[in-house]
Design a protein around this motif. Sequence first.
Motif, PDB file in Angstrom:
ATOM      1  N   VAL A   1       0.845  -1.187   0.000  1.00 19.22           N
ATOM      2  CA  VAL A   1       0.000   0.000   0.000  1.00 19.22           C
ATOM      3  C   VAL A   1       0.885   1.243   0.000  1.00 19.22           C
ATOM      4  N   GLN A   2       0.250   2.377  -0.256  1.00 22.12           N
ATOM      5  CA  GLN A   2       0.998   3.631  -0.175  1.00 22.12           C
ATOM      6  C   GLN A   2       1.080   4.128   1.262  1.00 22.12           C
ATOM      7  N   SER A   3       0.015   3.907   2.042  1.00 19.12           N
ATOM      8  CA  SER A   3       0.032   4.312   3.453  1.00 19.12           C
ATOM      9  C   SER A   3      -0.983   3.491   4.223  1.00 19.12           C
ATOM     10  N   CYS A   4      -0.750   3.361   5.539  1.00 23.96           N
ATOM     11  CA  CYS A   4      -1.679   2.645   6.418  1.00 23.96           C
ATOM     12  C   CYS A   4      -1.253   2.875   7.862  1.00 23.96           C
ATOM     13  N   TRP A   5      -2.161   2.506   8.778  1.00 21.53           N
ATOM     14  CA  TRP A   5      -1.853   2.504  10.213  1.00 21.53           C
ATOM     15  C   TRP A   5      -2.663   1.385  10.883  1.00 21.53           C
ATOM     16  N   ASN A   6      -3.979   1.538  10.957  1.00 18.48           N
ATOM     17  CA  ASN A   6      -4.903   0.430  11.222  1.00 18.48           C
ATOM     18  C   ASN A   6      -4.711  -0.272  12.564  1.00 18.48           C
ATOM     19  N   GLY A   7      -4.514   0.477  13.622  1.00 14.56           N
ATOM     20  CA  GLY A   7      -4.503  -0.118  14.958  1.00 14.56           C
ATOM     21  C   GLY A   7      -3.142  -0.492  15.475  1.00 14.56           C
ATOM     22  N   ILE A   8      -2.346  -1.203  14.685  1.00 13.49           N
ATOM     23  CA  ILE A   8      -0.961  -1.546  15.037  1.00 13.49           C
ATOM     24  C   ILE A   8      -0.110  -1.350  13.795  1.00 13.49           C
TER      25      ILE A   8
END
Length: 502
Positions: A331-338
Amino acid sequence: MAGKGALARRIPTSLALAIGVFIGLIVSRFFPWTSSTATHTWRSNHIAAKPHQHSRHPIQLPTPDQRLRVLELLTSLSQRYTRECMRNTQPFYAQQILERYSSLAGHRWRSSAQNSWWSTFFGDDERAQAVLSTPSEHKYFFAINLYNSFDVIPDMFAALFRVAAILGYHNVYVSIYENGSTDQTKALLRIFDALTRSVGMRITIRTSTRTRGAFNHRIEYLAEVRNAAFVPLHELRDSENEYFDTIVFMNDVLPCVDDILELIWQSRRNNAGITCAADYMYHDEIGSPVFYDNWVARDINGTALENAPFERVFHHSESSQRWQRHLPVQVQSCWNGIAVLDPEPFYTPPHLRFRMAKIMEGECSASECSLICNDYWEAGYGRIMMVPRVKLAYDGRVYDIIHPPRRNLTAIRGYVRLGGLPDDPRTDPQDRSWFGPHDRLFIEEESVPLDFKPGPKEVWCWGWDGAGDLDGPDVDPIWEPMSNRSIVSNAVRIRHDRSLGL
């Protein structure tokens, strides 16, 4: 006596100090200040091992019995999530995770810990003893922000305790920054702080009454809060010359032990800059959980992911196909909790920090987590990925839906199928369904490293410009041009080798 006192008073102060230092050196030469049994050499990829390198704060490693007693106490205080997610798993799954995560173990197996929770996680004690014979020295820094987190703290600490026991207490440092809570979060943190310290788990908990002011920019405030959890990372570097090889940044989620281990394993397997889980919220209109953090998550084309059921989360076709097969996705970006981060960009130029957008320079005012991903691309650490196997929830309602109990009789607890065929996750209905049991079996493709591509030229961005606004993005979305550094192959080459040596 009076003559001797007068003689002592005539000795210059500088000479007296020199004599004292000389005597101190002689004493320390023959009587070291620590014993060899109470010290541990903190090491990382940045520091060469030295025979007499000591920590200023040596810890006595806990015995298996001490760990087990504290674990039982933590479990009795926790909810059922972390206590049950690894209970009664399929024998096939227990065998898989033993083999998969053995390279992460940071300790030597102790045979006296028979019938402990280790055998529940890894399977047979003798097999675990054989596999876990060479301890890892990879060092992990866990950073956590908490706010009104009374309900999730017991499960979070129970999971952290288990993970630290596997990675090695001496390899783990936990930094928690809590601020502004109006429930009993602070009181509960004191209890768990004492419990974890009692078995040598290194932890720093800092609390504050600070809240976001009415005229503070929300992203600027959130960036400062995240940076506050990173303070010990830089303190340990400056005061102890201690560096870490991996950062694990956690929100107030309900993770299981193998959720965290899988994210770490995938991060190191792929030498990824950032590795994220998948988090879910309940959608009242649909009556089902949907993907949550679409303000941050962008596919490799720069398009926003959707708050939708899993079939419609990705617009990028190849990513959607991998997602539905539970395979890691670039992906280009993410965070999603951890999020598991390569710490190198924080230690070396450009010395990254969480930040708000440079609005006066025309930068779109995205989330601080989106901006850190953009900065990773800019710094040449654009190997960013999501792991759909790891499904996180923020409350018990969603957790129970996305992790239903295993009910498929053809795959029940290790029995072979009719006709003698072994269990196979490709044909098991529950393993093929999106919301399935936690002990979903691995397939070979989940271990194949990703072929990372350069980033997109533009990224979809919802801006958040208004100070004091609490409701969400407040400007029209745009396609924001990305830096030229993020769209070349050099942006995804391996710069910091954190591999598992498989």
